[in-house]
Design a protein around this motif. Structure first.
Motif, PDB file in Angstrom:
ATOM      1  N   UNK A 155      52.278  11.565 -32.287  1.00  0.00           N
ATOM      2  CA  UNK A 155      50.977  10.892 -32.274  1.00  0.00           C
ATOM      3  C   UNK A 155      50.547  10.574 -30.844  1.00  0.00           C
ATOM      4  N   UNK A 156      51.479  10.068 -30.047  1.00  0.00           N
ATOM      5  CA  UNK A 156      51.153   9.710 -28.661  1.00  0.00           C
ATOM      6  C   UNK A 156      50.770  10.930 -27.826  1.00  0.00           C
ATOM      7  N   UNK A 157      51.364  12.092 -28.151  1.00  0.00           N
ATOM      8  CA  UNK A 157      51.128  13.294 -27.345  1.00  0.00           C
ATOM      9  C   UNK A 157      49.743  13.882 -27.566  1.00  0.00           C
ATOM     10  N   UNK A 158      49.097  13.532 -28.670  1.00  0.00           N
ATOM     11  CA  UNK A 158      47.821  14.161 -29.015  1.00  0.00           C
ATOM     12  C   UNK A 158      46.776  13.971 -27.917  1.00  0.00           C
ATOM     13  N   UNK A 159      46.580  12.732 -27.504  1.00  0.00           N
ATOM     14  CA  UNK A 159      45.576  12.473 -26.475  1.00  0.00           C
ATOM     15  C   UNK A 159      45.932  13.075 -25.133  1.00  0.00           C
ATOM     16  N   UNK A 160      47.220  13.069 -24.809  1.00  0.00           N
ATOM     17  CA  UNK A 160      47.633  13.633 -23.523  1.00  0.00           C
ATOM     18  C   UNK A 160      47.441  15.142 -23.493  1.00  0.00           C
ATOM     19  N   UNK A 161      47.675  15.799 -24.620  1.00  0.00           N
ATOM     20  CA  UNK A 161      47.453  17.242 -24.680  1.00  0.00           C
ATOM     21  C   UNK A 161      45.978  17.562 -24.477  1.00  0.00           C
ATOM     22  N   UNK A 162      45.102  16.772 -25.091  1.00  0.00           N
ATOM     23  CA  UNK A 162      43.665  16.996 -24.901  1.00  0.00           C
ATOM     24  C   UNK A 162      43.300  16.837 -23.436  1.00  0.00           C
ATOM     25  N   UNK A 163      43.864  15.815 -22.777  1.00  0.00           N
ATOM     26  CA  UNK A 163      43.533  15.575 -21.375  1.00  0.00           C
ATOM     27  C   UNK A 163      44.099  16.670 -20.472  1.00  0.00           C
ATOM     28  N   UNK A 164      45.322  17.107 -20.759  1.00  0.00           N
ATOM     29  CA  UNK A 164      45.964  18.091 -19.897  1.00  0.00           C
ATOM     30  C   UNK A 164      45.453  19.503 -20.134  1.00  0.00           C
ATOM     31  N   UNK A 165      45.316  19.905 -21.407  1.00  0.00           N
ATOM     32  CA  UNK A 165      45.105  21.307 -21.737  1.00  0.00           C
ATOM     33  C   UNK A 165      43.747  21.600 -22.380  1.00  0.00           C
ATOM     34  N   UNK A 166      42.993  20.549 -22.755  1.00  0.00           N
ATOM     35  CA  UNK A 166      41.677  20.782 -23.319  1.00  0.00           C
ATOM     36  C   UNK A 166      41.651  20.639 -24.827  1.00  0.00           C
ATOM     37  N   UNK A 167      40.430  20.659 -25.369  1.00  0.00           N
ATOM     38  CA  UNK A 167      40.241  20.361 -26.790  1.00  0.00           C
ATOM     39  C   UNK A 167      40.809  21.460 -27.680  1.00  0.00           C
ATOM     40  N   UNK A 168      40.790  22.715 -27.241  1.00  0.00           N
ATOM     41  CA  UNK A 168      41.332  23.792 -28.070  1.00  0.00           C
ATOM     42  C   UNK A 168      42.829  23.600 -28.288  1.00  0.00           C
ATOM     43  N   UNK A 169      43.558  23.260 -27.215  1.00  0.00           N
ATOM     44  CA  UNK A 169      44.991  23.006 -27.338  1.00  0.00           C
ATOM     45  C   UNK A 169      45.251  21.776 -28.197  1.00  0.00           C
ATOM     46  N   UNK A 170      44.383  20.767 -28.074  1.00  0.00           N
ATOM     47  CA  UNK A 170      44.553  19.555 -28.875  1.00  0.00           C
ATOM     48  C   UNK A 170      44.353  19.846 -30.361  1.00  0.00           C
ATOM     49  N   UNK A 171      43.378  20.678 -30.676  1.00  0.00           N
ATOM     50  CA  UNK A 171      43.150  21.027 -32.084  1.00  0.00           C
ATOM     51  C   UNK A 171      44.330  21.803 -32.658  1.00  0.00           C
TER      52      UNK A 171
END
Length: 304
Positions: free
Chosen positions: A213-229
């Motif tokens: 759960x915590x990694x979700x926002x960091x992935x969006x910030x680091x890699x963008x919305x496509x990676x977050x989805x």
């Protein structure tokens, strides 16, 4: 750094002139990137979502273009998702007061903008330098906020890969421990091994599931919305199909082991039914785990 430049068609020569930014900037301008036959809307949306910065060239012409307004609306939505500055207005025509602009351009009156209204060669060079310097400062700020200790996206992906691999290893160990028939599983050494691997699995998942759960926002910030989805889809599969699904169903086997001496040993029919359930639960976990391995590998390839 990937930068999208939104502009009116009439301003395209100026957009291309301003796109000659420093080497650390990869500029997206539609005349360079769109191919024949592509559907425009999804292509533009993907380009905006995959960009680190959205530059809008503001002129009286672009302010009147519905298409530019639509791109700005998409960019504002993207900015809200990123929870950081994303849009850089660049004024390319003198005499425009951003305070009087209609939505969706109204918020630009309250933020930093670049004045590129001098379209002479020296003026364009000065504007490109100002844009490049702004982008450099933004990138520096993001790196400091995201990686104050110098941590890289590569290290983040490696840590995530290690967590996902360990989860699979712990689950494989539980599955292997339950692969024997119930009369074997109730032996002292088998019970001791099962308790050990089950406790290790539970202890790991208590830390692992919240980390997802915590990694979700960091992935969006680091890699963008496509990676977050993509990560959200992977996490949903892990939670629903694995952790709360096929893996959770193994608790039925644990209950059978606990009931072996008091019930199952004296009731052959009940023992046969419990053994059938054990075999069914373990077999049902096999394809789920195979899909978990495949989904995880595909997603980590995306991050790489």
């Amino acid at each position: 750094m990937r930068v999208f430049i939104s502009h009116a068609w009439e301003d395209k020569p100026l957009a291309l002139a301003l796109a000659a930014l420093p080497d650390f900037v990869d500029v997206w301008v539609d005349v360079r990137e769109l191919l024949g036959g592509q559907t425009l809307d999804p292509t533009i949306v993907r380009a905006i979502e995959d960009s680190h910065v959205f530059i809008v060239l503001v002129s009286r012409t672009s302010l009147a273009k519905a298409w530019v307004a639509k791109e700005v609306e998409w960019a504002l939505a993207r900015e809200a998702q990123k929870d950081r500055v994303f849009i850089l207005p660049v004024l390319i025509e003198p005499g425009i007061d951003l305070r009087t602009c209609a939505p969706p351009f109204t918020p630009f009156a309250q933020r930093l903008f670049i004045d590129a209204s001098d379209t002479s060669e020296p003026g364009l060079a000065k504007s490109r330098a100002a844009i490049g310097l702004t982008l450099f400062h933004w990138a520096s700020d993001w790196l400091e906020a995201m990686e104050p200790r110098g941590d890289s996206n590569h290290r983040f992906a490696e840590a995530l890969e290690a967590d996902l691999a360990e989860y699979q290893t712990r689950l494989f160990a539980v599955k292997a421990a339950l692969a024997w028939p119930l009369p074997t599983l109730v032996q002292d050494d088998a019970v001791a091994h099962l308790v050990k691997v089950k406790d290790e699995y539970n202890a790991f998942t208590e830390r692992f599931m919240p980390r997802l759960t915590d990694a979700d926002g960091e992935i969006r910030q680091r890699f963008g919305v496509s990676a977050q989805r993509g990560f959200a889809r992977l996490v949903t599969f892990i939670r629903n199909e694995v952790f709360h699904g096929a893996a959770f169903a193994l608790n039925d086997v644990i209950e059978s082991i606990n009931a072996y001496d008091t019930v199952l040993r004296q009731d052959p029919a009940a023992l046969a039914a419990a053994e059938a359930r054990r075999s069914e639960r373990v077999a049902a976990l096999e394809p789920v785990m195979a899909e978990l391995v495949e989904r995880t590998a595909d997603y980590l390839d995306t991050l790489r």
